[in-house]
Design an enzyme around this catalytic site. Structure first.
Site, PDB file in Angstrom:
ATOM      1  N   ASN A 192       0.815  -1.229   0.000  1.00  0.00           N
ATOM      2  CA  ASN A 192       0.000   0.000   0.000  1.00  0.00           C
ATOM      3  C   ASN A 192       0.844   1.274   0.000  1.00  0.00           C
ATOM      4  O   ASN A 192       0.428   2.304  -0.508  1.00  0.00           O
ATOM      5  CB  ASN A 192      -1.024  -0.008   1.141  1.00  0.00           C
ATOM      6  N   LYS A 204      12.591  -7.186   1.483  1.00  0.00           N
ATOM      7  CA  LYS A 204      11.679  -8.051   0.721  1.00  0.00           C
ATOM      8  C   LYS A 204      10.415  -7.239   0.507  1.00  0.00           C
ATOM      9  O   LYS A 204       9.590  -7.111   1.401  1.00  0.00           O
ATOM     10  CB  LYS A 204      11.378  -9.316   1.529  1.00  0.00           C
ATOM     11  N   PRO A 205      10.280  -6.614  -0.689  1.00  0.00           N
ATOM     12  CA  PRO A 205       9.073  -5.807  -0.917  1.00  0.00           C
ATOM     13  C   PRO A 205       7.885  -6.700  -1.237  1.00  0.00           C
ATOM     14  O   PRO A 205       8.050  -7.888  -1.517  1.00  0.00           O
ATOM     15  CB  PRO A 205       9.457  -4.976  -2.156  1.00  0.00           C
ATOM     16  N   ALA A 206       6.693  -6.115  -1.219  1.00  0.00           N
ATOM     17  CA  ALA A 206       5.496  -6.881  -1.568  1.00  0.00           C
ATOM     18  C   ALA A 206       5.575  -7.295  -3.033  1.00  0.00           C
ATOM     19  O   ALA A 206       6.036  -6.523  -3.885  1.00  0.00           O
ATOM     20  CB  ALA A 206       4.257  -6.025  -1.327  1.00  0.00           C
ATOM     21  N   GLY A 225       2.698  -4.770   7.705  1.00  0.00           N
ATOM     22  CA  GLY A 225       1.742  -5.598   6.968  1.00  0.00           C
ATOM     23  C   GLY A 225       0.630  -6.035   7.897  1.00  0.00           C
ATOM     24  O   GLY A 225       0.355  -5.382   8.915  1.00  0.00           O
ATOM     25  N   SER A 226       0.022  -7.149   7.559  1.00  0.00           N
ATOM     26  CA  SER A 226      -1.143  -7.581   8.325  1.00  0.00           C
ATOM     27  C   SER A 226      -0.739  -8.142   9.695  1.00  0.00           C
ATOM     28  O   SER A 226       0.367  -8.667   9.858  1.00  0.00           O
ATOM     29  CB  SER A 226      -1.895  -8.664   7.540  1.00  0.00           C
ATOM     30  N   GLU A 259       4.684  -3.058  12.387  1.00  0.00           N
ATOM     31  CA  GLU A 259       3.624  -2.070  12.176  1.00  0.00           C
ATOM     32  C   GLU A 259       2.504  -2.819  11.492  1.00  0.00           C
ATOM     33  O   GLU A 259       2.605  -3.161  10.324  1.00  0.00           O
ATOM     34  CB  GLU A 259       4.178  -0.910  11.348  1.00  0.00           C
ATOM     35  N   LEU A 260       1.462  -3.134  12.264  1.00  0.00           N
ATOM     36  CA  LEU A 260       0.448  -4.097  11.810  1.00  0.00           C
ATOM     37  C   LEU A 260      -0.879  -3.390  11.531  1.00  0.00           C
ATOM     38  O   LEU A 260      -0.907  -2.198  11.282  1.00  0.00           O
ATOM     39  CB  LEU A 260       0.326  -5.210  12.860  1.00  0.00           C
ATOM     40  N   GLU A 306     -10.423  -4.616  10.145  1.00  0.00           N
ATOM     41  CA  GLU A 306      -9.819  -3.554   9.347  1.00  0.00           C
ATOM     42  C   GLU A 306     -10.412  -3.642   7.939  1.00  0.00           C
ATOM     43  O   GLU A 306     -10.272  -4.665   7.263  1.00  0.00           O
ATOM     44  CB  GLU A 306      -8.298  -3.765   9.302  1.00  0.00           C
ATOM     45  N   GLU A 347       8.405   4.045  14.331  1.00  0.00           N
ATOM     46  CA  GLU A 347       9.222   4.403  13.174  1.00  0.00           C
ATOM     47  C   GLU A 347       9.100   5.896  12.959  1.00  0.00           C
ATOM     48  O   GLU A 347       8.007   6.456  12.984  1.00  0.00           O
ATOM     49  CB  GLU A 347       8.727   3.653  11.933  1.00  0.00           C
TER      50      GLU A 347
HETATM   51  P1  ADP Z   1      -1.099  -7.107   2.916  1.00  0.00           P
HETATM   52  O1  ADP Z   1      -2.475  -7.530   3.264  1.00  0.00           O
HETATM   53  O2  ADP Z   1      -0.783  -5.681   3.117  1.00  0.00           O
HETATM   54  O3  ADP Z   1      -0.566  -7.685   1.633  1.00  0.00           O
HETATM   55  P2  ADP Z   1       0.603  -8.979   4.178  1.00  0.00           P
HETATM   56  O4  ADP Z   1       0.882  -9.064   5.622  1.00  0.00           O
HETATM   57  O5  ADP Z   1      -0.035 -10.126   3.491  1.00  0.00           O
HETATM   58  O6  ADP Z   1      -0.253  -7.674   4.061  1.00  0.00           O
HETATM   59  O7  ADP Z   1       1.910  -8.622   3.361  1.00  0.00           O
HETATM   60  C1  ADP Z   1       2.884  -7.705   3.814  1.00  0.00           C
HETATM   61  C2  ADP Z   1       4.233  -8.205   3.382  1.00  0.00           C
HETATM   62  O8  ADP Z   1       4.460  -9.467   4.008  1.00  0.00           O
HETATM   63  C3  ADP Z   1       4.395  -8.437   1.903  1.00  0.00           C
HETATM   64  O9  ADP Z   1       5.729  -8.114   1.533  1.00  0.00           O
HETATM   65  C4  ADP Z   1       4.141  -9.920   1.770  1.00  0.00           C
HETATM   66  O10 ADP Z   1       4.761 -10.467   0.620  1.00  0.00           O
HETATM   67  C5  ADP Z   1       4.813 -10.420   3.035  1.00  0.00           C
HETATM   68  N1  ADP Z   1       4.362 -11.735   3.485  1.00  0.00           N
HETATM   69  C6  ADP Z   1       3.156 -12.316   3.347  1.00  0.00           C
HETATM   70  N2  ADP Z   1       3.150 -13.542   3.919  1.00  0.00           N
HETATM   71  C7  ADP Z   1       4.385 -13.765   4.422  1.00  0.00           C
HETATM   72  C8  ADP Z   1       5.022 -14.822   5.138  1.00  0.00           C
HETATM   73  N3  ADP Z   1       4.365 -15.946   5.452  1.00  0.00           N
HETATM   74  N4  ADP Z   1       6.319 -14.652   5.501  1.00  0.00           N
HETATM   75  C9  ADP Z   1       6.976 -13.525   5.209  1.00  0.00           C
HETATM   76  N5  ADP Z   1       6.444 -12.493   4.553  1.00  0.00           N
HETATM   77  C10 ADP Z   1       5.162 -12.592   4.159  1.00  0.00           C
END
Ligand code: ADP
Length: 485
Positions: free
Chosen positions: A157, A180-182, A233-234, A255-256, A386, A463
């Site tokens: 996002n 490690k980007p999304a 992330g989540s 940061e969740l 959320e 942060e």
């Molecule tokens: P979003 O819903 O914002 O995509 P995620 O938590 O799924 O949130 O993703 C945030 C980041 O975490 C991304 O870079 C995603 O690729 C990474 N990610 C998702 N699952 C895993 C995992 N099991 N281990 C490590 N990184 C992960």
């Protein structure tokens, strides 16, 4: 993609200063959420390349940590300047992979830049202390040292600012970082890494790896040489990563998710509250962890607020973020659109009223209508979860205690907002909100200077601000003895 500098569009990963592809040529395709068109592909890397990145970071670390803080600061400032010079290209890359309107993409890049300038300077102020001694002939003191190799896992996002927010304090403190980007938004990260190289960041100090998230995540978490992980992330993935990092006892910043309340008191400036709700609800199509998730409005001003918010919301222009005048882009993927509909349907089934929107946009694809719901109750999913999309759930309150109880009735605790002109309620409410951040008559919370972060299931650590560099440092206590004459 029409870029002024096409070499910013990288379809390879950066490890140890080398741009690489997967040995077997495997890639992940990246599409534009606005029209589904393929933008490009990035390498599908895994365990082996993650280990290579950790090795190269460890090898590069001594040189980097032994630079003078001012030397690291110079490099960070050059990185900042190069980002500023290339902002149009970076915004284009971001809008194409993420969907947000170009003006928002530029705004995000400027936010990211604020972290880089801030930490370029903050890295020069990593002070230790001399401690008034409890003993004769002995002097305790502390120095602060970089933790070592660090890793960042970032979301789609905010593809650029989340990286700037993590990499700049890491680098300023003297730590290498593996990013490690999304998978949906890797190109912003790779462009940032390219500009870092041009700014003089030594090989191995920034690596960017794309590929299977859980394989790379596991390899980072399990490796004892990675001393710190910063994740945005989540909550669900954050908890998994915390558990995985337990075996190697890493420092963690998390940061969740959020479930931000906005309390609008009877004495609030309603125009200001509507502007705040608009900015904070519909920015990035509502896909922001500090987006207002529940608008809790005093009975006396509820109807006026709803009417004014609906008027403004009708002015939102949904479409491709590259088109002039568009103010709301697409959702990130089809399941996000389906999830919006499920939220609305659940709320309506439990008695909420749809004032505006409530359906996929007529444009089709991944566009969802800006939506306003009234009569929301704690039984509804929009209250509990959320939303991460353009749905504004509104509810009423009569007394302050009731508003606070509703606001705090969540496992999350990231951002919260209150609109009031009364000094007493401002302070009482700001103090009572169980959140890491409170915006009072204001919603634009983030910048390099301030500590961003949450409590409860919203995360760990801060942060930004002077706090943001702490997680990249260890305090070492040194006792100097034998001082008696
Ligand atoms: P979003 O819903 O914002 O995509 P995620 O938590 O799924 O949130 O993703 C945030 C980041 O975490 C991304 O870079 C995603 O690729 C990474 N990610 C998702 N699952 C895993 C995992 N099991 N281990 C490590 N990184 C992960």
């Amino acid at each position: 993609m029409q870029l002024k500098d096409s070499s910013l569009f990288k379809q390879q990963c950066l490890i140890g200063g080398q741009w690489i592809s997967a040995d077997n040529g495997a890639t992940i395709t990246v599409t534009n959420p606005a029209d589904g068109a393929v933008i490009g592909a990035v390498p599908k890397l895994g365990k082996k390349e993650t280990a290579m990145a950790i090795d190269s970071a460890e090898k590069a670390w001594p040189l980097w940590k032994n630079l003078r803080p001012l030397q690291r600061s110079d490099i960070l400032r050059r990185w900042h300047s190069l980002i500023a010079e290339n902002i149009d290209d970076l915004a284009m890359i971001m809008t194409m992979e993420q969907g947000k309107p170009l003006t928002e993409a530029k705004g995000e890049i400027m936010l990211g830049m604020s972290y880089i300038t801030w930490y370029a300077e903050e890295g020069r102020r990593v002070y230790g202390e001399t401690i008034p001694s409890p003993w004769a002939g002995r002097q305790p003191m502390t120095i602060r040292q970089p933790v070592g190799v660090t890793a960042a896992i970032t979301p789609w996002n905010f593809p650029m600012s989340m990286i700037a927010r993590k990499a700049s304090p890491a680098l300023a403190a003297g730590c290498p970082m593996i990013i490690k980007p999304a998978g949906k938004t890797p190109f912003s990260a790779l462009a940032m890494a390219e500009l870092g190289q041009r700014a003089g960041v030594p090989d191995g100090i920034i690596s960017v790896i794309t590929g299977d998230a859980s394989v790379i995540g596991d390899a980072l978490c399990a490796n004892p040489r990675v001393r710190k992980l910063s994740f945005t992330g989540s909550t669900e993935v954050g908890k998994k990563l915390m558990a995985s990092c337990a075996t190697t006892v890493k420092k963690l910043s998390m940061e969740l998710g959020g479930n931000a309340p906005m309390i609008i008191c009877s004495d609030a400036d309603i125009g200001q509250a509507v502007a705040g709700a608009m900015g904070c609800k519909f920015r990035n199509a509502g896909q922001t962890c500090i987006c207002v998730n529940r608008i809790i409005v005093h009975d006396d001003v509820h109807d006026q607020f709803v009417t004014m918010l609906a008027e403004k919301t009708k002015g939102i222009v949904v479409g491709n973020g590259l088109e002039a005048g568009v103010t709301q882009g697409p959702m990130i993927n089809p399941s996000a659109v389906a999830s919006m509909q499920a939220f609305v349907d659940d709320a309506v089934a439990k008695g909420a009223k749809v004032i505006l929107g409530g359906k996929p946009d007529v444009k089709g694809g991944l566009f969802y209508q800006p939506t306003i719901l009234t009569g929301v109750t704690p039984e509804m999913r929009v209250f509990r979860e959320e939303i991460f999309g353009p749905i504004a759930p509104i509810m009423r309150f009569k007394i302050e205690e009731e508003a606070l109880a509703l606001a705090n009735d969540t496992e999350y605790g990231l951002a919260s907002y209150v609109y009031t002109r009364d000094l007493g309620s401002f302070y009482r409410i700001a103090e009572a909100l169980d959140y890491g951040m409170v915006g009072v008559n204001e919603v634009a919370l983030a910048s390099g200077e301030v500590p961003f972060g949450g409590v409860k299931h919203s995360g760990l650590g801060r942060e930004g601000g002077r706090q943001g560099i702490e997680d990249y440092l260890e305090t070492k206590y040194i006792l100097l003895g034998g001082l008696s004459a």
